[in-house]
Design a protein around this motif. Structure first.
Motif, mmCIF file in Angstrom:
data_model
loop_
_atom_site.group_PDB
_atom_site.id
_atom_site.type_symbol
_atom_site.label_atom_id
_atom_site.label_comp_id
_atom_site.label_asym_id
_atom_site.label_seq_id
_atom_site.Cartn_x
_atom_site.Cartn_y
_atom_site.Cartn_z
ATOM 1 N N GLY A 53 -5.617 -2.877 -48.086
ATOM 2 C CA GLY A 53 -6.998 -2.842 -48.542
ATOM 3 C C GLY A 53 -7.839 -1.898 -47.713
ATOM 4 N N ILE A 54 -8.854 -1.351 -48.348
ATOM 5 C CA ILE A 54 -9.726 -0.424 -47.639
ATOM 6 C C ILE A 54 -10.491 -1.131 -46.527
ATOM 7 N N ALA A 55 -10.803 -2.397 -46.712
ATOM 8 C CA ALA A 55 -11.488 -3.155 -45.660
ATOM 9 C C ALA A 55 -10.610 -3.233 -44.412
ATOM 10 N N SER A 56 -9.308 -3.335 -44.605
ATOM 11 C CA SER A 56 -8.386 -3.363 -43.459
ATOM 12 C C SER A 56 -8.402 -2.034 -42.722
ATOM 13 N N VAL A 57 -8.490 -0.937 -43.467
ATOM 14 C CA VAL A 57 -8.550 0.387 -42.843
ATOM 15 C C VAL A 57 -9.797 0.483 -41.976
ATOM 16 N N TYR A 58 -10.935 0.094 -42.526
ATOM 17 C CA TYR A 58 -12.186 0.126 -41.763
ATOM 18 C C TYR A 58 -12.107 -0.772 -40.523
ATOM 19 N N ARG A 59 -11.526 -1.961 -40.686
ATOM 20 C CA ARG A 59 -11.414 -2.908 -39.570
ATOM 21 C C ARG A 59 -10.552 -2.330 -38.453
ATOM 22 N N ILE A 60 -9.422 -1.743 -38.806
ATOM 23 C CA ILE A 60 -8.518 -1.164 -37.803
ATOM 24 C C ILE A 60 -9.213 -0.022 -37.071
ATOM 25 N N LEU A 61 -9.894 0.841 -37.804
ATOM 26 C CA LEU A 61 -10.605 1.968 -37.181
ATOM 27 C C LEU A 61 -11.740 1.471 -36.284
ATOM 28 N N LYS A 62 -12.451 0.462 -36.734
ATOM 29 C CA LYS A 62 -13.533 -0.105 -35.943
ATOM 30 C C LYS A 62 -13.008 -0.731 -34.661
ATOM 31 N N ASN A 63 -11.938 -1.500 -34.757
ATOM 32 C CA ASN A 63 -11.337 -2.134 -33.569
ATOM 33 C C ASN A 63 -10.779 -1.090 -32.607
ATOM 34 N N SER A 64 -10.279 -0.014 -33.153
ATOM 35 C CA SER A 64 -9.741 1.061 -32.334
ATOM 36 C C SER A 64 -10.844 1.727 -31.525
ATOM 37 N N LYS A 65 -11.985 1.969 -32.155
ATOM 38 C CA LYS A 65 -13.128 2.593 -31.473
ATOM 39 C C LYS A 65 -13.698 1.657 -30.422
ATOM 40 N N LYS B 59 -9.043 10.671 -45.911
ATOM 41 C CA LYS B 59 -10.151 9.778 -46.230
ATOM 42 C C LYS B 59 -9.649 8.343 -46.171
ATOM 43 N N ARG B 60 -10.568 7.434 -45.907
ATOM 44 C CA ARG B 60 -10.200 6.026 -45.742
ATOM 45 C C ARG B 60 -9.524 5.444 -46.993
ATOM 46 N N GLN B 61 -10.038 5.783 -48.170
ATOM 47 C CA GLN B 61 -9.427 5.271 -49.405
ATOM 48 C C GLN B 61 -8.015 5.828 -49.587
ATOM 49 N N ASP B 62 -7.809 7.088 -49.206
ATOM 50 C CA ASP B 62 -6.475 7.686 -49.315
ATOM 51 C C ASP B 62 -5.502 7.008 -48.356
ATOM 52 N N ILE B 63 -5.998 6.643 -47.180
ATOM 53 C CA ILE B 63 -5.163 5.920 -46.204
ATOM 54 C C ILE B 63 -4.747 4.574 -46.789
ATOM 55 N N ALA B 64 -5.729 3.861 -47.341
ATOM 56 C CA ALA B 64 -5.452 2.540 -47.923
ATOM 57 C C ALA B 64 -4.441 2.654 -49.059
ATOM 58 N N ASP B 65 -4.617 3.653 -49.917
ATOM 59 C CA ASP B 65 -3.704 3.834 -51.050
ATOM 60 C C ASP B 65 -2.296 4.178 -50.580
ATOM 61 N N GLN B 66 -2.201 5.091 -49.612
ATOM 62 C CA GLN B 66 -0.893 5.535 -49.133
ATOM 63 C C GLN B 66 -0.128 4.410 -48.439
ATOM 64 N N LEU B 67 -0.844 3.585 -47.657
ATOM 65 C CA LEU B 67 -0.190 2.511 -46.906
ATOM 66 C C LEU B 67 -0.145 1.191 -47.680
ATOM 67 N N GLU B 68 -0.757 1.188 -48.882
ATOM 68 C CA GLU B 68 -0.783 -0.009 -49.726
ATOM 69 C C GLU B 68 -1.419 -1.198 -49.016
ATOM 70 N N GLU C 160 0.204 -4.525 -38.951
ATOM 71 C CA GLU C 160 1.485 -3.889 -38.648
ATOM 72 C C GLU C 160 1.432 -2.383 -38.893
ATOM 73 N N LYS C 161 0.489 -1.969 -39.700
ATOM 74 C CA LYS C 161 0.370 -0.553 -40.051
ATOM 75 C C LYS C 161 -0.780 0.123 -39.310
ATOM 76 N N ALA C 162 -1.288 -0.528 -38.267
ATOM 77 C CA ALA C 162 -2.438 0.002 -37.532
ATOM 78 C C ALA C 162 -2.158 1.389 -36.956
ATOM 79 N N ASP C 163 -0.976 1.588 -36.391
ATOM 80 C CA ASP C 163 -0.646 2.908 -35.828
ATOM 81 C C ASP C 163 -0.665 3.979 -36.917
ATOM 82 N N ASP C 164 -0.133 3.643 -38.098
ATOM 83 C CA ASP C 164 -0.130 4.600 -39.206
ATOM 84 C C ASP C 164 -1.559 4.894 -39.672
ATOM 85 N N VAL C 165 -2.417 3.868 -39.689
ATOM 86 C CA VAL C 165 -3.815 4.063 -40.087
ATOM 87 C C VAL C 165 -4.486 5.040 -39.131
ATOM 88 N N LEU C 166 -4.295 4.824 -37.821
ATOM 89 C CA LEU C 166 -4.923 5.687 -36.817
ATOM 90 C C LEU C 166 -4.387 7.113 -36.915
#
Length: 189
Positions: A173-185, A162-171, A148-154
């Protein structure tokens, strides 16, 4: 020779008083206690790890029941093997377990088998219950929050965070941040 007690419950809201009192009544010189799942590895159970390092030849480790020490037969056998190598006996106050005797060792092994069997049955019943609930449409699992937060991650990644800062700000997991970015690419290709 010293006698040490080990008390464990699985969750924070459970009480250790009954075990502690039983261990002290059984003559334990001291009792180590913790609130952690029996499924956790020995290394993840800090109080048990301390005891296993501290115990010396001739000492006795006392628990109220074998399932307080371990939930799987493999883990139980590993602990008993470690105790045996040190010359430490194991005793349970509510079961006929005393590894200083042949009968106690045999009974101990049987209890370990039954404890593991009970755990496996519980897992099977839980899986059956979930399957029934899914068929009825009652159980849908946890709602994925990160997607649900994929748009915010992008957006935040485009802003250079940084990826960890994104994960912290959006509450999330960092693995979710990486997954969203990977799927986006992958979708962009």
């Amino acid at each position: 020779m010293k006698t040490y007690g080990y008390a464990r419950v699985s969750t924070e809201d459970q009480d250790l008083t009954i075990q502690r009192d039983a261990l002290l009544a059984a003559g334990c010189d001291s009792v180590r206690e913790e609130k952690v799942s029996g499924q956790a590895s020995t290394d993840d159970r800090k109080e048990l790890s301390i005891l296993l390092q501290f115990l010396r030849e001739g000492d006795c480790l006392v628990v109220t029941r074998i399932d307080r020490l371990a939930r799987s037969l493999k883990n139980l056998q590993d602990i008993v093997h470690q105790l045996k190598q040190k010359g430490v006996n194991l005793r349970a106050t509510e079961q006929q377990v005393d590894t200083s005797t042949a009968a106690g060792k045999a009974f101990f092994d049987m209890l370990g088998v039954f404890a593991e069997f009970e755990t496996n049955l519980r897992k099977e019943r839980q899986a059956e219950g979930i399957a029934k609930a899914k068929l009825k449409g009652v159980y849908k699992g946890r709602k994925p929050t990160a997607q649900e937060k994929a748009d915010d991650v992008l957006r935040l990644a485009d802003e250079g965070l940084k990826r960890q800062d994104i994960a912290d700000q959006l509450e999330i997991g960092i693995a979710s941040v990486y997954r969203i970015l990977k799927n986006s690419k992958a979708a962009a290709v």
